[in-house]
Write an enzyme that holds these catalytic residues in place. Structure first.
Site, PDB file in Angstrom:
ATOM      1  CG  ASN A   1      35.266  69.324  47.498  1.00  0.00           C
ATOM      2  OD1 ASN A   1      35.341  69.771  48.633  1.00  0.00           O
ATOM      3  ND2 ASN A   1      34.561  69.915  46.553  1.00  0.00           N
TER       4      ASN A   1
ATOM      5  CG  ASN B   1      31.774  67.911  44.880  1.00  0.00           C
ATOM      6  OD1 ASN B   1      32.932  67.593  45.138  1.00  0.00           O
ATOM      7  ND2 ASN B   1      31.473  68.682  43.850  1.00  0.00           N
ATOM      8  CE  LYS B   2      35.843  65.900  42.567  1.00  0.00           C
ATOM      9  NZ  LYS B   2      35.464  67.264  42.971  1.00  0.00           N
ATOM     10  CB  ILE B   3      33.530  58.747  44.494  1.00  0.00           C
ATOM     11  CG1 ILE B   3      33.266  59.063  43.017  1.00  0.00           C
ATOM     12  CG2 ILE B   3      33.174  57.298  44.817  1.00  0.00           C
ATOM     13  CD1 ILE B   3      34.381  58.690  42.096  1.00  0.00           C
ATOM     14  CG  LEU B   4      36.233  58.064  48.789  1.00  0.00           C
ATOM     15  CD1 LEU B   4      37.304  58.690  49.677  1.00  0.00           C
ATOM     16  CD2 LEU B   4      36.457  56.561  48.704  1.00  0.00           C
TER      17      LEU B   4
END
Length: 375
Positions: free
Chosen positions: A202, A204-207
């Site tokens: 998503n 907002n995730k790390i990538l």
């Protein structure tokens, strides 16, 4: 103004030189994202078939330390497919922590099964192995078909202890690693520590792949079944469309996979930046009165997806949230505990969820984007 607010505002504005709103976690595109997405557009391979899907799967499998990875449209779909592949269905129960994002329990509900809620260990924020054992030993309800530990905020759960308890009761483990790509537990990679692991990409995730998810496993037969289920269970044929069971249209578009491949090329940079930021936060809050930065146990080498501050007084937590957001610094409390939500408030649970309740009343996530700190 709380001292914690002054410290965070000074750190973001004066130390890091960040002007305007500071998001909790936002993506940054500075690699080959444009090149790979344009290649999809130029060649016409934009939908659910294309070379970038295969490449993305291979890159995530390598990063997770597993033999196989199967791409899905999002992380919730990945967990749903993993549970379905195990045969989880109506009349079954799946153990989940009450401290998690709602998608963990939603995926269980999609199968027709029921989440069985367990308390956390405050040292990891994940399922407490001792409480899990007590729950399973005294459980006389629906058959428990899986245990789903969640690596909260990218910090690994105590997987050796959890796997040992699950093995004692003959229950498979599926890691919800959606926040933990790049995290390690005792040197081993999250996503490879159970029968299957699941990831999210998503925004907002790390990538990010603009969306997307992945199931990782070392089990070849499971990988084949997952690929079949997530591509509408279409039987292989050059032109005919025959579907031999009810599957899911969980295919990841090549466009998203292209974006994901470019981001995966920078996973090492993201991980290093996030660990630098966590170290700076540790110094910033080291002697802050009334609060402390959450730090995981020594066995956890987490990615620090979201850094978290724990306040001694819940009233100070609420004041910090109000002050920081008014100052343009996006902070947030952790998710509403599952047993307190309208969606899963009626789910069965262990007697007492006090550890999770105590943490939820005092925890705040603070800005954690990897681009915040220079190399």
């Amino acid at each position: 103004m709380l001292d914690a607010t002054r410290r965070l505002e000074g750190f973001c504005r004066a130390t890091l030189g960040l002007d305007g709103p500071v998001p909790l976690h936002a993506p940054r595109f500075a690699g080959r994202e444009w090149d790979y997405v344009k290649d999809c557009l130029d060649t016409g391979w934009v939908s659910s078939v294309g070379a970038y899907v295969d490449r993305f799967e291979a890159m995530v499998a390598e990063a997770a330390g597993t033999r196989f990875a199967v791409a899905t449209v999002n992380g919730t779909a990945a967990l749903h497919a993993a549970l379905h592949a195990l045969g989880v269905g109506p009349g079954d129960a799946v153990v989940c922590p009450t401290l998690t994002f709602v998608a963990t329990c939603n995926a269980v509900a999609y199968t027709g099964a029921t989440p069985l809620l367990v308390d956390i260990d405050p040292a990891t924020l994940a399922i407490d192995p001792a409480r899990l054992r007590a729950l399973l030993a005294g459980w006389s309800g629906a058959p428990v078909k899986a245990v789903v530990p969640v690596h909260i905020f990218g910090h690994p759960a105590d997987m050796d202890a959890l796997n040992a308890v699950a093995a004692e009761f003959g229950i498979p483990v599926i890691e919800d690693s959606t926040e933990a790509l790049g995290s390690r537990y005792r040197g081993r990679r999250c996503g490879s520590l159970g029968l299957m692991g699941t990831f999210s990409f998503n925004g907002n995730k790390i990538l990010t792949a603009g969306g997307g998810g992945m199931v990782t496993t070392d089990d070849e037969s499971l990988a084949r079944r997952l690929k079949h289920l997530t591509t509408t269970a279409r039987a292989p044929h050059a032109w005919a469309f025959d579907h031999d069971e009810v599957g899911f249209n969980y295919r990841l578009p090549n466009l998203n996979a292209a974006l994901g491949c470019a981001q995966m090329e920078r996973l090492g940079e993201f991980a290093a930046a996030k660990r630098r930021l966590a170290a700076l936060y540790a110094d910033l809050f080291a002697d802050c009165p009334g609060c402390r930065l959450f730090r995981p146990p020594a066995f956890a080498d987490g990615i620090h997806w979201l850094n978290a501050v724990l306040f001694d007084d819940p009233a100070d937590r609420d004041r910090f949230l109000a002050e920081t957001n008014a100052a343009g610094l996006q902070t947030r409390p952790c998710w509403t505990l599952m047993h307190l939500t309208g969606a899963h408030g009626a789910a069965p649970r262990m007697a007492g969820l006090s550890a999770a309740e105590a943490v939820a009343a005092r925890l705040v996530n603070i800005p954690s984007s990897p681009w915040m700190v220079p190399e």
